[in-house]
Enzyme design. Structure first.
Site, PDB file in Angstrom:
ATOM      1  N   ARG A 102       0.865  -1.192   0.096  1.00 45.68           N
ATOM      2  CA  ARG A 102      -0.059   0.018  -0.101  1.00 45.68           C
ATOM      3  C   ARG A 102       0.990   1.362  -0.096  1.00 45.68           C
ATOM      4  NH1 ARG A 102      -2.765   1.580  -2.671  1.00 45.68           N
ATOM      5  NH2 ARG A 102      -3.876  -0.498  -2.558  1.00 45.68           N
ATOM      6  N   LYS A 137       2.384  24.507  -3.007  1.00 45.00           N
ATOM      7  CA  LYS A 137       1.121  24.007  -2.752  1.00 45.00           C
ATOM      8  C   LYS A 137       1.222  22.230  -2.762  1.00 45.00           C
ATOM      9  CE  LYS A 137      -1.460  27.854  -4.262  1.00 45.00           C
ATOM     10  NZ  LYS A 137      -2.586  28.387  -5.426  1.00 45.00           N
ATOM     11  N   LYS A 169       5.423  39.524  -1.065  1.00 44.65           N
ATOM     12  CA  LYS A 169       3.985  39.558  -1.345  1.00 44.65           C
ATOM     13  C   LYS A 169       3.311  40.880  -0.700  1.00 44.65           C
ATOM     14  CE  LYS A 169       3.723  34.866  -1.840  1.00 44.65           C
ATOM     15  NZ  LYS A 169       2.482  33.525  -1.717  1.00 44.65           N
ATOM     16  N   GLU A 199       5.891  39.959  -6.285  1.00 47.92           N
ATOM     17  CA  GLU A 199       4.499  39.420  -6.732  1.00 47.92           C
ATOM     18  C   GLU A 199       3.771  40.913  -6.580  1.00 47.92           C
ATOM     19  OE1 GLU A 199       1.323  36.419  -4.743  1.00 47.92           O
ATOM     20  OE2 GLU A 199       0.912  38.552  -3.789  1.00 47.92           O
ATOM     21  N   ASP A 220       0.623  38.318 -11.132  1.00 54.19           N
ATOM     22  CA  ASP A 220      -0.394  37.758 -10.492  1.00 54.19           C
ATOM     23  C   ASP A 220      -1.705  37.759 -10.780  1.00 54.19           C
ATOM     24  OD1 ASP A 220      -1.392  35.510  -8.382  1.00 54.19           O
ATOM     25  OD2 ASP A 220      -1.988  37.296  -7.035  1.00 54.19           O
TER      26      ASP A 220
END
Length: 283
Positions: A102, A137, A169, A199, A220
């Site tokens: 598995r 991510k 950011k 960004e 973005d």
């Protein structure tokens, strides 16, 4: 295993943690029914078309359970397979084949799914200068595996984490008092060989980031028309990344704007595992 781009210590750490979760004190079913000395042969087969990734990791799973494992790969990572194709033949302790099945399949299917999806994106920008990048991510704890799979699919890795590239950011810009100040403060605080990315969401921000000396500017969630204008503003002063809601249908249009790279979170955050089965062939 280092020649594959996988760090052996990292692979060991992840597999050992997975064993603690899945096997714990032992596979009580297999250990109750199967004599310890029994060996068997098994094979893994593709149940769908795709790109294979994770074979060295799957092998390591079984090796940890049986050091006398005989592993006969029919394909290698990065190879395309068709439904029904044989992937690998294995000979080992019967217990090891069942206990490790598995985990080996979970990892091999996930990574092959990532490689398969990445290959689709890469094919869409074939013939252009554009590279397909992954993002952060990823599944916590599996980032090195996920990013390895992206490479096997023909993609390129973005930053590994928060430590190897400075990403400025909107919240960073607010606390610093503007893009120019943010870039200056970060540049003064980090080693010279670490790049700075900013960004941006408007053409004004793009101009500010380029003037501030950013190494990479992320566009973005911009329209293709706005990205074309942004590329003109930047005028080759730094690398240009397109990001935000990127999908297969958009890629060719985005590539035509003149950007350099496209980052795609869906490569790793919305994985459809490639269907692969393991079957016992002989006991």
């Amino acid at each position: 295993m280092e020649e594959t781009g996988l760090n052996l210590k990292e692979v060991d750490f992840i597999i050992d943690h997975a064993f603690r979760e899945d096997i714990g004190s032992g596979d009580i079913t297999s250990n109750s029914l199967i004599p310890e000395s029994t060996t068997a042969k098994a094979s893994m087969t593709a149940k769908a078309d795709g790109v294979i990734a994770g074979l060295p990791i799957a092998r390591k799973v079984f090796e940890k359970l049986d050091s006398n494992l005989i592993w006969k790969p029919i394909v290698k990572d990065g190879d395309r397979v068709k439904k029904g194709d044989l992937i690998v033949e294995i000979e080992a302790s019967f217990r090891a084949l069942l206990t490790g099945e598995r985990l080996a399949l979970n990892l091999l299917q996930r990574l092959s799914g990532i490689a398969t999806e990445t290959a689709k994106y890469v094919k869409e920008v074939e013939g252009t200068k554009v590279k397909i990048l992954d993002t952060r991510k990823t599944v916590p704890g599996l980032r090195t595996f996920d990013k390895y799979a992206v490479k096997m699919g023909g993609g390129t890795n973005h930053r590994i984490g928060l430590f190897d590239l400075a990403m400025i950011k909107d919240n960073h810009i607010k606390i610093a008092g503007g893009i120019s100040k943010a870039v200056l403060q970060v540049r003064q605080a980090i080693p010279a060989d670490i790049k700075i990315e900013v960004e941006t969401t408007t053409l004004e921000e793009v101009a500010q980031a380029a003037d501030a000396g950013a190494d990479i500017i992320m566009l973005d969630n911009m329209s293709n028309e706005m990205m074309t204008e942004a590329v003109k503003l930047i005028n080759g002063r730094c690398l240009v990344e397109a990001s935000g809601n990127m999908n297969i249908a958009r890629l060719k249009g985005v590539a035509a704007t003149g950007i350099d790279v496209i980052s795609v979170g869906a490569l790793t955050h919305s994985v459809i595992a490639l269907d692969i089965s393991q079957n016992i062939c002989q006991i």
